[in-house]
Design a protein around this motif. Structure first.
Motif, mmCIF file in Angstrom:
data_model
loop_
_atom_site.group_PDB
_atom_site.id
_atom_site.type_symbol
_atom_site.label_atom_id
_atom_site.label_comp_id
_atom_site.label_asym_id
_atom_site.label_seq_id
_atom_site.Cartn_x
_atom_site.Cartn_y
_atom_site.Cartn_z
ATOM 1 N N VAL A 1 0.850 -1.203 0.000
ATOM 2 C CA VAL A 1 0.000 0.000 0.000
ATOM 3 C C VAL A 1 0.883 1.250 0.000
ATOM 4 C CG1 VAL A 1 -1.758 1.310 1.277
ATOM 5 C CG2 VAL A 1 -1.927 -1.182 1.130
ATOM 6 N N ALA A 2 1.917 1.221 0.841
ATOM 7 C CA ALA A 2 2.802 2.387 0.955
ATOM 8 C C ALA A 2 3.536 2.673 -0.351
ATOM 9 C CB ALA A 2 3.800 2.163 2.093
ATOM 10 N N SER A 3 3.749 1.644 -1.175
ATOM 11 C CA SER A 3 4.511 1.786 -2.422
ATOM 12 C C SER A 3 3.674 2.304 -3.594
ATOM 13 C CB SER A 3 5.110 0.435 -2.840
ATOM 14 O OG SER A 3 5.903 -0.075 -1.810
ATOM 15 N N HIS A 4 2.377 2.478 -3.379
ATOM 16 C CA HIS A 4 1.520 2.904 -4.487
ATOM 17 C C HIS A 4 0.761 4.187 -4.131
ATOM 18 C CE1 HIS A 4 2.333 -1.320 -5.481
ATOM 19 N NE2 HIS A 4 2.151 -0.934 -6.751
ATOM 20 N N ASP A 5 0.335 4.893 -5.200
ATOM 21 C CA ASP A 5 -0.387 6.148 -4.984
ATOM 22 C C ASP A 5 -1.835 5.885 -4.601
ATOM 23 O OD1 ASP A 5 1.956 7.305 -5.860
ATOM 24 O OD2 ASP A 5 1.304 7.208 -7.968
#
Lengths: 345, 293
Positions: free
Chosen positions: B234-238
């Motif tokens: 989740v943190a790696s995507h917008d």
């Protein structure tokens, strides 16, 4: 010079009675349930049952608290309201070599647990199911339960206008193989009944009238000490001789119904009611129904069947408990899975 | 170990139709502060594998374990790779024998002696005077004795919370189907799903690529509590599309309870709940609508 204290009396397997005791009861002084706990201790002690080989099961209610007050050396499971039969069934299937004692109450059994109770009775699992029956919900201010007799009166004056459920008649009809009723105040009868229950192979259902001193021990109650002392009508006198006891008893065979128990012990029921045959199922149910109509409180062993297969026999379980079977026996081999996969291709 | 083959609710709902709407009830079923681990197989083969994992987990962590599949997966005929024979022996967890008790001189049933928040247990019937314990639903201390002592009660509650936390690393890890986290990501857009949504979503991602030229990363969730890989994804995507087959966005709700506040706003839902299995066209259309394509 100090004298050595006398060695405590030990039972058949060399244990003193203290090894069968439990924690201190938190129930009311004089509660019938405490007397039943004491008889359970006496019965297991006298029968020489290893405490570690006993499982104590219960539901919810005053009755269901009592497994904490006997046999501290036994495993115990206090389930939720009326769900003890399912938990006990699972535990017994996992290890059918244990002596299993389930303690329930009239509310736990005859109201919220009725659905589970009836199915437990018809399976004939090897266990002793005790209803500590006071006719009221003692933990929630003493409302009538479903075993309260028609016409019984609460302290507040409320009269019970629904017929009580006779759990003994029900258990016999459903398939329990040892069914009796006793009274917490009758030490001798209850102890003999419990000892015979321990010797029985199959489901034992004992309804033990156990007065609630706080909510149901007054004039007008049909589950009070006074009412039971005046109205308790034993159907038979229970004599039990354990397999390891060597006692010869003289009796007139016409007066006594003798039952050879599965473990080699002997149950002798002296007939007090005209020719009562405790192996006649239909007669047992009829006798109980008639007694209810006549407002009689019959006690004693109403029904016994030592022949009927238990659920363990029916399932054809191996002798070794499932709980301790090694993985080599419980997990099918790779070839079995491979064969199945090939068949599905 | 409880298997729930989810069908359409509420109540009897559409009893022969499929849905994924029991997730929240399974997660928190019972009174008070209760949380149950949940395994989420995505194929017939995985049902076989995660059922084994669930039995092991139930004994290792001494907890009820829910396995949630759905009617589409549980009752319809599927093509499947052959099942593999289990590689590991059964895990019975932390069990003390009579010999152990003799050596230790006794035990406290719920005491955390190993720092894993799990106590040692004995099996009923173990022939030792110190083997027994009393299992009760009411408040107890670490020696399984009844207590209403505030500190003792709270210590048990805290241990249970700790045990639940530790399960994140022990449960089946999520599967990266497409793209990944950090430098492995192929897109700023990701999606997560579980169970029988997998096939439709995989097909939909191909449609999205074909029709709109967009890559969307995909992580298939296989358990709750969520593994740290899910947080990383989740943190790696917008933005993250949570694709699930229920009306109330139950998987997204569980994620919102778990993710840091700054990540929560990234979640968007694609919800399918008419009783039929979700299909690729539905997901593609919803995605296009929300992305303004």
């Amino acid at each position: 010079m100090a004298t050595a204290a006398p060695a405590p009396k030990v039972n058949y397997i060399g244990l003193p009675i203290v090894d069968y005791r439990g924690g201190k009861s938190t129930l009311c002084a004089g509660c019938g349930h405490n007397a039943i706990s004491e008889r359970i201790v006496d019965a297991l002690f006298e029968m020489g049952v290893e405490p570690e080989r006993v499982m104590k099961m219960s539901g919810i209610g005053c009755s269901s608290k009592t497994p904490a007050y006997f046999l501290s050396r036994s495993h115990a499971f206090n389930g939720v309201h009326g769900r003890m039969p399912a938990i006990a069934s699972g535990a017994i299937l996992a290890n059918h070599t244990m002596t299993t004692i389930g303690v329930s109450g009239d509310g736990d059994t005859a109201s919220i647990g009725m659905g589970q109770f009836v199915h437990l009775m018809r399976r004939n699992l090897p266990m002793i199911y005790i209803i500590e029956d006071n006719g009221v919900y003692g933990l929630t201010k003493g409302q009538f339960s479903a075993t309260a007799d028609l016409g019984s009166r609460l302290k507040t004056g409320v009269v019970n206008d629904l017929p009580g459920i006779d759990t003994c008649a029900l258990a016999i009809q459903l398939g329990a193989t040892f069914v009796g009723r006793s009274f917490s105040g009758d030490k001798k009868q209850l102890l003999s009944m419990l000892k015979a229950a321990i010797a029985h192979k199959g489901t034992v259902m004992l309804d033990v009238i156990s007065p609630c001193v706080t909510f149901n021990d007054h004039e007008g109650s049909t589950k009070s000490y006074k009412f039971m002392q005046e109205n308790d009508e034993p159907i038979n006198e229970i004599g039990f001789v354990a397999s390891f006891d060597d006692i010869a008893v003289d009796y007139d065979s016409g007066e006594v119904y003798e039952v050879e128990m599965h473990d080699g012990s002997n149950l002798r029921l002296r007939k007090l009611h005209e020719d009562y045959d405790p192996t006649d199922k239909a007669n047992a149910v009829r006798t109980l129904m008639e007694a209810q109509d006549n407002n009689e409180i019959l006690t004693g062993i109403f029904y016994i069947n030592t022949e009927k297969a238990t659920f363990i026999d029916q399932l054809n379980l191996v002798d070794e408990p499932l709980a301790t079977l090694p993985e080599s026996l419980t997990r099918p081999p790779k070839s079995a899975l491979d064969a199945l996969m090939t068949a599905l291709k | 170990m409880i298997i729930n083959v989810q069908r359409t609710g509420p109540s009897t709902g559409l009893p022969t139709r499929t849905q994924q709407a029991d997730l929240l009830s399974a997660a928190f079923l019972s009174h008070g502060d209760t949380k149950h681990p949940i395994l989420l197989p995505g194929s017939v083969k995985e049902c076989f594998e995660l059922t084994q994992a669930a039995f092991d987990l139930a004994e290792r962590m001494q907890t009820p374990v829910f396995l949630l599949t759905d009617l589409d997966l549980g009752m319809n005929n599927w093509m499947s790779e052959p099942f593999d024979y289990p590689a590991k022996p059964l895990d019975r967890g932390k069990i003390l024998t009579a010999e152990d008790l003799e050596r230790l001189g006794g035990f406290a049933r719920y005491r955390d002696v190993d720092g894993d928040a799990v106590g040692w247990r004995t099996l009923p019937g173990t022939r030792h005077p110190k083997a027994s314990y009393f299992t009760r639903g009411s408040g107890h201390n670490d020696a399984a004795k009844y207590t209403e002592d505030p500190e003792e009660y709270q210590a048990v509650m805290d241990r249970l919370a700790q045990k639940f936390e530790k399960m994140r690393a022990l449960l089946p890890a999520p599967v990266v189907v497409k793209g990944g986290s950090s430098q492995n990501r192929k897109s700023g857009i990701g999606c997560v799903a579980y169970g029988s949504t997998d096939c439709a979503l995989t097909e939909s991602l191909d449609q999205i690529k074909q029709r709109y030229g967009k890559d969307v990363d995909y992580m298939r969730i296989r358990a709750w509590p969520f593994a740290h890989e899910i947080h990383d994804f989740v943190a790696s995507h917008d933005r993250i599309y949570v694709v699930e087959q229920d009306r109330d966005a139950q998987l997204a709700s569980l994620l919102k309870l778990d993710l840091p506040a700054a990540q929560v706003t990234k979640l968007r839902s694609i919800l399918h709940y008419n009783g039929l299995p979700v299909d690729a066209e539905f997901i593609t259309a919803q995605f296009a609508l929300q992305e303004g394509l």
